[in-house]
Design a protein around this motif. Structure first.
Motif, PDB file in Angstrom:
ATOM      1  N   SER A 540      47.107  41.950  38.240  1.00 44.67           N
ATOM      2  CA  SER A 540      45.696  42.147  37.912  1.00 44.67           C
ATOM      3  C   SER A 540      45.014  43.097  38.888  1.00 44.67           C
ATOM      4  O   SER A 540      45.269  43.072  40.092  1.00 44.67           O
ATOM      5  CB  SER A 540      44.956  40.805  37.933  1.00 44.67           C
ATOM      6  OG  SER A 540      43.550  41.001  37.876  1.00 44.67           O
ATOM      7  N   THR A 541      44.097  43.879  38.355  1.00 42.24           N
ATOM      8  CA  THR A 541      43.259  44.708  39.214  1.00 42.24           C
ATOM      9  C   THR A 541      42.392  43.821  40.102  1.00 42.24           C
ATOM     10  O   THR A 541      42.099  42.663  39.772  1.00 42.24           O
ATOM     11  CB  THR A 541      42.370  45.642  38.379  1.00 42.24           C
ATOM     12  OG1 THR A 541      41.650  46.502  39.248  1.00 42.24           O
ATOM     13  CG2 THR A 541      41.378  44.854  37.523  1.00 42.24           C
ATOM     14  N   HIS A 542      41.959  44.391  41.212  1.00 46.81           N
ATOM     15  CA  HIS A 542      41.085  43.659  42.134  1.00 46.81           C
ATOM     16  C   HIS A 542      39.641  43.685  41.669  1.00 46.81           C
ATOM     17  O   HIS A 542      38.912  42.703  41.831  1.00 46.81           O
ATOM     18  CB  HIS A 542      41.192  44.276  43.530  1.00 46.81           C
ATOM     19  CG  HIS A 542      40.230  43.712  44.525  1.00 46.81           C
ATOM     20  ND1 HIS A 542      39.021  44.318  44.834  1.00 46.81           N
ATOM     21  CD2 HIS A 542      40.285  42.593  45.288  1.00 46.81           C
ATOM     22  CE1 HIS A 542      38.390  43.593  45.743  1.00 46.81           C
ATOM     23  NE2 HIS A 542      39.124  42.546  46.033  1.00 46.81           N
ATOM     24  N   ASP A 543      39.211  44.796  41.074  1.00 46.00           N
ATOM     25  CA  ASP A 543      37.802  44.930  40.705  1.00 46.00           C
ATOM     26  C   ASP A 543      37.659  46.032  39.666  1.00 46.00           C
ATOM     27  O   ASP A 543      38.625  46.706  39.311  1.00 46.00           O
ATOM     28  CB  ASP A 543      36.939  45.233  41.933  1.00 46.00           C
ATOM     29  CG  ASP A 543      37.374  46.513  42.639  1.00 46.00           C
ATOM     30  OD1 ASP A 543      37.089  47.604  42.130  1.00 46.00           O
ATOM     31  OD2 ASP A 543      38.026  46.416  43.701  1.00 46.00           O
ATOM     32  N   LEU A 544      36.444  46.239  39.235  1.00 48.85           N
ATOM     33  CA  LEU A 544      36.159  47.226  38.198  1.00 48.85           C
ATOM     34  C   LEU A 544      35.574  48.508  38.775  1.00 48.85           C
ATOM     35  O   LEU A 544      35.331  49.464  38.042  1.00 48.85           O
ATOM     36  CB  LEU A 544      35.191  46.631  37.174  1.00 48.85           C
ATOM     37  CG  LEU A 544      35.117  47.254  35.791  1.00 48.85           C
ATOM     38  CD1 LEU A 544      36.476  47.256  35.106  1.00 48.85           C
ATOM     39  CD2 LEU A 544      34.095  46.501  34.939  1.00 48.85           C
ATOM     40  N   GLY A 545      35.328  48.533  40.065  1.00 43.56           N
ATOM     41  CA  GLY A 545      34.774  49.720  40.699  1.00 43.56           C
ATOM     42  C   GLY A 545      34.515  49.453  42.164  1.00 43.56           C
ATOM     43  O   GLY A 545      34.134  48.348  42.548  1.00 43.56           O
ATOM     44  N   THR A 546      34.701  50.487  42.977  1.00 42.68           N
ATOM     45  CA  THR A 546      34.559  50.327  44.422  1.00 42.68           C
ATOM     46  C   THR A 546      33.149  49.956  44.819  1.00 42.68           C
ATOM     47  O   THR A 546      32.947  49.184  45.753  1.00 42.68           O
ATOM     48  CB  THR A 546      34.973  51.632  45.130  1.00 42.68           C
ATOM     49  OG1 THR A 546      36.337  51.913  44.811  1.00 42.68           O
ATOM     50  CG2 THR A 546      34.819  51.515  46.636  1.00 42.68           C
ATOM     51  N   GLU A 565      46.819  36.625  44.177  1.00 44.03           N
ATOM     52  CA  GLU A 565      45.461  36.084  44.100  1.00 44.03           C
ATOM     53  C   GLU A 565      44.825  36.377  42.754  1.00 44.03           C
ATOM     54  O   GLU A 565      44.414  35.472  42.024  1.00 44.03           O
ATOM     55  CB  GLU A 565      44.608  36.686  45.223  1.00 44.03           C
ATOM     56  CG  GLU A 565      43.127  36.363  45.155  1.00 44.03           C
ATOM     57  CD  GLU A 565      42.804  34.951  45.551  1.00 44.03           C
ATOM     58  OE1 GLU A 565      41.929  34.328  44.912  1.00 44.03           O
ATOM     59  OE2 GLU A 565      43.427  34.438  46.503  1.00 44.03           O
ATOM     60  N   ASN A 566      44.736  37.638  42.394  1.00 40.18           N
ATOM     61  CA  ASN A 566      43.948  37.999  41.226  1.00 40.18           C
ATOM     62  C   ASN A 566      44.689  37.793  39.912  1.00 40.18           C
ATOM     63  O   ASN A 566      44.056  37.549  38.882  1.00 40.18           O
ATOM     64  CB  ASN A 566      43.452  39.432  41.369  1.00 40.18           C
ATOM     65  CG  ASN A 566      42.357  39.532  42.420  1.00 40.18           C
ATOM     66  OD1 ASN A 566      41.528  38.632  42.533  1.00 40.18           O
ATOM     67  ND2 ASN A 566      42.365  40.592  43.202  1.00 40.18           N
ATOM     68  N   SER A 567      46.013  37.857  39.929  1.00 40.60           N
ATOM     69  CA  SER A 567      46.754  37.517  38.706  1.00 40.60           C
ATOM     70  C   SER A 567      46.569  36.039  38.378  1.00 40.60           C
ATOM     71  O   SER A 567      46.342  35.665  37.206  1.00 40.60           O
ATOM     72  CB  SER A 567      48.237  37.860  38.875  1.00 40.60           C
ATOM     73  OG  SER A 567      48.417  39.243  39.079  1.00 40.60           O
ATOM     74  N   GLY A 568      46.660  35.195  39.395  1.00 44.88           N
ATOM     75  CA  GLY A 568      46.405  33.772  39.180  1.00 44.88           C
ATOM     76  C   GLY A 568      44.971  33.508  38.758  1.00 44.88           C
ATOM     77  O   GLY A 568      44.704  32.707  37.849  1.00 44.88           O
ATOM     78  N   ASN A 569      44.027  34.182  39.416  1.00 46.10           N
ATOM     79  CA  ASN A 569      42.614  34.018  39.073  1.00 46.10           C
ATOM     80  C   ASN A 569      42.355  34.347  37.606  1.00 46.10           C
ATOM     81  O   ASN A 569      41.634  33.625  36.897  1.00 46.10           O
ATOM     82  CB  ASN A 569      41.744  34.939  39.936  1.00 46.10           C
ATOM     83  CG  ASN A 569      41.711  34.530  41.392  1.00 46.10           C
ATOM     84  OD1 ASN A 569      42.075  33.408  41.747  1.00 46.10           O
ATOM     85  ND2 ASN A 569      41.281  35.443  42.248  1.00 46.10           N
ATOM     86  N   LEU A 612      46.752  39.848  51.192  1.00 44.54           N
ATOM     87  CA  LEU A 612      45.458  39.208  51.327  1.00 44.54           C
ATOM     88  C   LEU A 612      45.286  38.156  50.242  1.00 44.54           C
ATOM     89  O   LEU A 612      45.781  38.291  49.126  1.00 44.54           O
ATOM     90  CB  LEU A 612      44.344  40.252  51.202  1.00 44.54           C
ATOM     91  CG  LEU A 612      44.281  41.328  52.286  1.00 44.54           C
ATOM     92  CD1 LEU A 612      43.252  42.380  51.898  1.00 44.54           C
ATOM     93  CD2 LEU A 612      43.953  40.729  53.641  1.00 44.54           C
ATOM     94  N   SER A 613      44.546  37.123  50.599  1.00 45.42           N
ATOM     95  CA  SER A 613      44.002  36.213  49.594  1.00 45.42           C
ATOM     96  C   SER A 613      42.533  36.551  49.450  1.00 45.42           C
ATOM     97  O   SER A 613      42.030  37.512  50.051  1.00 45.42           O
ATOM     98  CB  SER A 613      44.184  34.763  50.034  1.00 45.42           C
ATOM     99  OG  SER A 613      43.303  34.467  51.100  1.00 45.42           O
ATOM    100  N   THR A 614      41.813  35.760  48.685  1.00 42.30           N
ATOM    101  CA  THR A 614      40.378  36.012  48.545  1.00 42.30           C
ATOM    102  C   THR A 614      39.668  35.970  49.885  1.00 42.30           C
ATOM    103  O   THR A 614      38.660  36.638  50.083  1.00 42.30           O
ATOM    104  CB  THR A 614      39.748  35.002  47.570  1.00 42.30           C
ATOM    105  OG1 THR A 614      38.362  35.304  47.420  1.00 42.30           O
ATOM    106  CG2 THR A 614      39.893  33.580  48.078  1.00 42.30           C
ATOM    107  N   ASP A 615      40.164  35.211  50.842  1.00 44.20           N
ATOM    108  CA  ASP A 615      39.577  35.140  52.175  1.00 44.20           C
ATOM    109  C   ASP A 615      40.114  36.290  53.028  1.00 44.20           C
ATOM    110  O   ASP A 615      40.718  36.093  54.089  1.00 44.20           O
ATOM    111  CB  ASP A 615      39.885  33.780  52.809  1.00 44.20           C
ATOM    112  CG  ASP A 615      39.464  32.630  51.919  1.00 44.20           C
ATOM    113  OD1 ASP A 615      38.341  32.686  51.379  1.00 44.20           O
ATOM    114  OD2 ASP A 615      40.261  31.694  51.732  1.00 44.20           O
TER     115      ASP A 615
END
Length: 871
Positions: A540-546, A565-569, A612-615
């Motif tokens: 999964s992408t981390h975000d939709l824009g910097t 992190e984000n694939s699971g999220n 990295l995790s979300t933290d």
């Protein structure tokens, strides 16, 4: 989420980083004044608690005004602030019998001493999910300033409006009528400007026609400010450099209603001395003192026993975001344009809508109170706390003894019959004497503590989002009436990313509780971006824009690296949305992408490499226990999604893998002592909050063993500090969202420890910005050294983790691993039964809006011809 940099922090804090200050603190109660203050200092009482900052106008990432309570701050001894910390000009004065009293702002400090100009005396500050109310004494009257930022998550049209209300009222205390006048002004700091030559202003006086909601009033008048040199999509100090600021009021029955723009000291000094403005909207009068331009209104209500005026304020952007999609790069209109028309039509609708949206806000607030009480039910014993299920929720207080405070009380027995002791010279907080395990702050109702947390969080989470009209289909000029909005989140204060997946994830409980459809609206742009081939990675992408509001993603795939992190999220949020709505079609339409993420988790989640995790502020770490369990629970959720999609082979694969990985995870993750899980595999001295098992319990997935829940619940109390349990053993900071997620996985006593600690921190912290989710669990609860000051972030939606749990039938009396009350069958795929639909108040169709817009413009032209206004 990536940390932008480091803020300078005073060196004095470093000396107190472990031990709390030994200065006597005020009681954990709103029935006293803020920490380190005494009642005779003219500071208000707070209800239900004293937060570090109180929301004023909080409606969007750009309409976000607060008042800080730190350092004995009040509404009229500190300027209102933007969430980033810079002051905003917002002034409020009431004149009573020719004596002026300042209730908002600090201009009295700029004036010579005048016998007829004084500060009003702050009395009380209260808040709920909708309002922040401030009361003051002003000679023979009481002033009430009521700030209303509606939280109506089931009404997307109204939620998309970036405007907020202020109602200022006066009530006679001596039973006699008094001559009452109101004054208020704003400055250009709201749009990041302070020079008159950089600002274009407009005084807009609209027609008198009502919008048909039945709440029509006199024609509103608006100051409209915008940058002379706008820069689309640009920000300066987080303030937009395009769009408009609107400050609106109307005559509201005043015998005299006046306005004026000009240099700050000249306009304000002129009003205080003459008690009227000169209706000059064009020039900036040169004079002494502060030369910044301001924009003012004044109402003379005559001789009355009570009176009130209303204002609306907010920053308005159109277009609202720029968005990369398969049709190209489009600038998207705000959703309120689809609902109400242009900017002036929206301002007018919002003005006339006050009573209707007030009723809707009251509905949300009443339901919030009922649901908090329903969650706790009989789980709370009769105590010396003041918890009540009535509409007038009592303050957070310890009425056991009004003379004792947590930092002077040495030992005793709380309302649960639990013995406790505390040493004020340590950072340990309240301990059980024989075992030295932590216990909850005594003589405080957990239900009242929790209500204070979620009430304070509601406006903050909703204000991190904007709502946009989706791109138009091919060969059409506008999207169909049935099109759903797209929601875009700004990752406020940590780095400004758009729709950051690991920030959407902690906020999810709020939306599961308040309106699960909003989860779909935030995930849809991320799905579209990845399904249309704009992202090259298999995870999964981390975000939709910097940086908000530019949603162009990361077509090179070089976004922040959080693959597990984000694939699971993504899988867990999508599955939770289905479980709370039953929307099979939407879930299965994205099966291919979800399956791709699950395949990645099969390969990389059991033993995650350094990432990295979300933290992410804590840095990269290999073999993270909490990260691994997220991926494994995500695989279990994917098995259920495969069943829903009718793919039995995939369902078996993901289920078998999840169960096998879980068994191995227990071997790697649990310390050989059997007392707790580790922060990272085989790191024996490590531990952390295991918040990623929350979805297993919430959705009754049946993967995580009850013994792990109970083990962790017992462990947290052995490592607690005065303001809660640290995030992990590497630091003594914690995160409030993860604390409440973790609390939801614990038995009652430990849950109470977490919840009361968060509220205790809110009441005592030295932080000075809107509700931060990241703070020290020791000392004064300050911001962690070397990390940007988090504030106003949407992750506070995670505080609704208990209410989301309650929505599934799981209540406060359940033990840590007990899901017996769940409405979800264990490991089943059934969704919650549909909620009773609540029809929103009607909004006009495109055709109706076009007709109304033409009529309003015609009336505006006639009004302008009759009453020309120089600009």
């Amino acid at each position: 989420m990536r940390i932008l940099g480091k803020l300078a922090v005073g060196a004095t804090w470093a000396l107190a980083i472990i031990l709390p200050t030994t200065t006597a603190r005020s009681a954990f109660t709103n029935s006293s004044t803020p920490p380190h203050a005494t009642a005779d200092e003219g500071l208000p009482k707070y209800s239900p608690i004293r937060p570090p900052a109180v929301p004023l106008a909080v409606r969007s990432p750009y309409t976000s005004a607060w008042t800080s309570t730190a350092g004995r701050g009040t509404l009229n001894n500190r300027s209102p602030i933007f969430w980033f910390g810079q002051p905003l000009g917002w002034e409020g004065i009431v004149v009573v019998d020719d004596n002026s009293y300042e209730y908002m702002g600090t201009i009295i400090n700029d004036f010579p001493e005048l016998a007829y100009f004084n500060s009003s005396i702050a009395q009380e500050v209260s808040f709920d999910s909708q309002y922040s109310n401030f009361t003051f004494l002003a000679g023979p009257v009481t002033i009430t300033a009521s700030f209303f930022s509606p939280v109506t998550p089931k009404d997307v049209c109204r939620s998309s409006i970036p405007l907020s209300y202020l109602t200022t009222s006066v009530h006679s205390n001596d039973g006699k009528p008094h001559h009452v006048q109101f004054y208020s002004d704003i400055n250009g700091a709201w749009i990041g400007l302070g020079n008159e030559f950089d600002i274009i202003k407009e005084l807009h006086q609209g027609p008198s026609a009502s919008n048909g909601t039945g709440n029509g009033t006199a024609s509103p008048t608006s100051w409209i400010l915008r940058p002379r040199f706008p820069a689309l999509w640009a920000e300066a100090a987080q303030v937009p450099r395009w769009g408009n600021l609107s400050y609106t009021t109307s005559s509201l029955g005043a015998s005299s209603f006046t306005y004026q723009s000009g240099s700050a000291t000249s306009v304000r000094f002129g009003f205080v001395n003459n008690r009227i403005l000169n209706n000059d909207a064009g020039s900036v009068t040169r004079g002494f003192g502060n030369q910044e331009p301001i924009y003012a209104f004044a109402h003379d209500m005559g001789t009355v026993a009570e009176a009130s005026v209303r204002y609306t304020i907010g920053l308005i952007q159109s277009p609202v975001v720029t968005y990369l999609h398969r049709g190209g790069l489009s600038n998207l209109a705000p959703w309120w344009e689809k609902c109400y028309g242009g900017m002036h039509e929206m301002i007018r609708f919002h003005w006339d809508d006050y009573e209707t949206v007030q009723a809707l806000g009251n509905q949300f607030e009443a339901k919030l109170r009922v649901d908090v009480d329903a969650f706790y039910g009989v789980a709370e014993p009769p105590s010396n706390s003041s918890h009540s299920s009535s509409n007038s929720r009592k303050p957070i207080s310890r009425q056991h003894s009004s003379t004792l405070t947590p930092f002077t009380l040495q030992n005793g027995t709380d309302q649960y019959g639990q013995q406790f002791e505390i040493d004020p010279n340590t950072a340990y907080g309240f301990l059980e004497p024989s075992s030295a395990t932590g216990i909850a702050v005594p003589f405080v109702s957990e239900a009242d503590s929790y209500y204070a947390i979620v009430a304070l969080s509601a406006r903050q989470v909703m204000a991190a989002y904007v709502y946009a009209v989706p791109p138009s289909p091919t060969n059409t000029s506008e999207p169909p009436e049935s099109a759903d909005p797209l929601m875009f989140q700004k990752e406020i204060s940590s780095n400004g990313n758009m729709n950051t997946v690991d920030v959407l994830y902690p906020a999810t409980p709020f939306f599961l509780y308040a309106n699960p459809e909003l989860i779909k609206y935030t995930l849809q742009p991320l799905y579209d971006f990845q399904e249309n081939g704009f992202y090259p990675n298999l995870y999964s992408t981390h975000d939709l824009g910097t940086h908000f509001p530019v949603a162009i993603g990361h077509v090179e795939g070089n976004d922040e690296y959080m693959p597990v992190e984000n694939s699971g999220n993504f899988i867990l949020m999508s599955y939770a949305y289905y479980k709370f709505t039953g929307n099979v079609d939407w879930l299965t339409s994205h099966y291919k992408l979800l399956r791709q993420f699950a395949q990645y988790l099969i390969e990389f989640s059991l033993v995650p490499d350094a990432q990295l995790s979300t933290d992410d502020f804590a840095g990269q770490l290999a073999n993270q226990t909490n990260l691994a369990i997220k991926g494994i629970v995500g695989l279990q959720a994917m098995s259920a999604i495969a069943q829903i999609a009718g793919n039995a082979e995939d369902a078996e694969l993901f289920s078998t893998t999840a169960k096998s990985y879980y068994d191995q995870w227990e071997v790697h993750a649990i310390d050989p002592s059997g007392k707790h899980t580790l922060l990272a595999y085989q790191w024996r001295s490590s531990w952390s909050l295991l918040y990623n098992i929350y979805f297993d319990k919430l959705l009754n997935m049946g993967l995580v063993s009850p013994k792990v829940y109970e083990m962790q619940s017992s462990w947290y109390a052995t490592v607690s500090q005065v303001f809660g349990v640290p995030l992990d053993n590497r630091h003594h900071y914690t995160k409030s969202d993860w604390e409440i997620w973790t609390a939801a996985t614990c038995s009652p006593a430990t849950r109470r420890l977490f919840v009361n600690a968060v509220t205790f921190w809110l009441n005592e912290t030295s932080t000075d910005l809107p509700f931060t989710d990241l703070y020290e669990a020791v000392a004064t609860g300050e911001y962690p050294l070397g990390i940007d000051h988090f504030s106003a972030r949407p992750v506070v939606g995670g505080h609704y983790a208990l209410l989301a749990l309650g929505k599934t039938g799981q209540l406060a009396n359940a033990s840590a691993g007990d899901t017996a009350g769940s409405l979800f069958p264990k490991a089943g795929t059934e969704s919650l039964p549909p909620e009773e639909p609540v029809a929103p108040p009607p909004t006009a169709s495109y055709r109706q809006r076009a007709i109304r817009k033409q009529a309003l413009r015609a009336e505006e032209k006639l009004a302008a011809m009759r009453n020309p206004t120089p600009i």
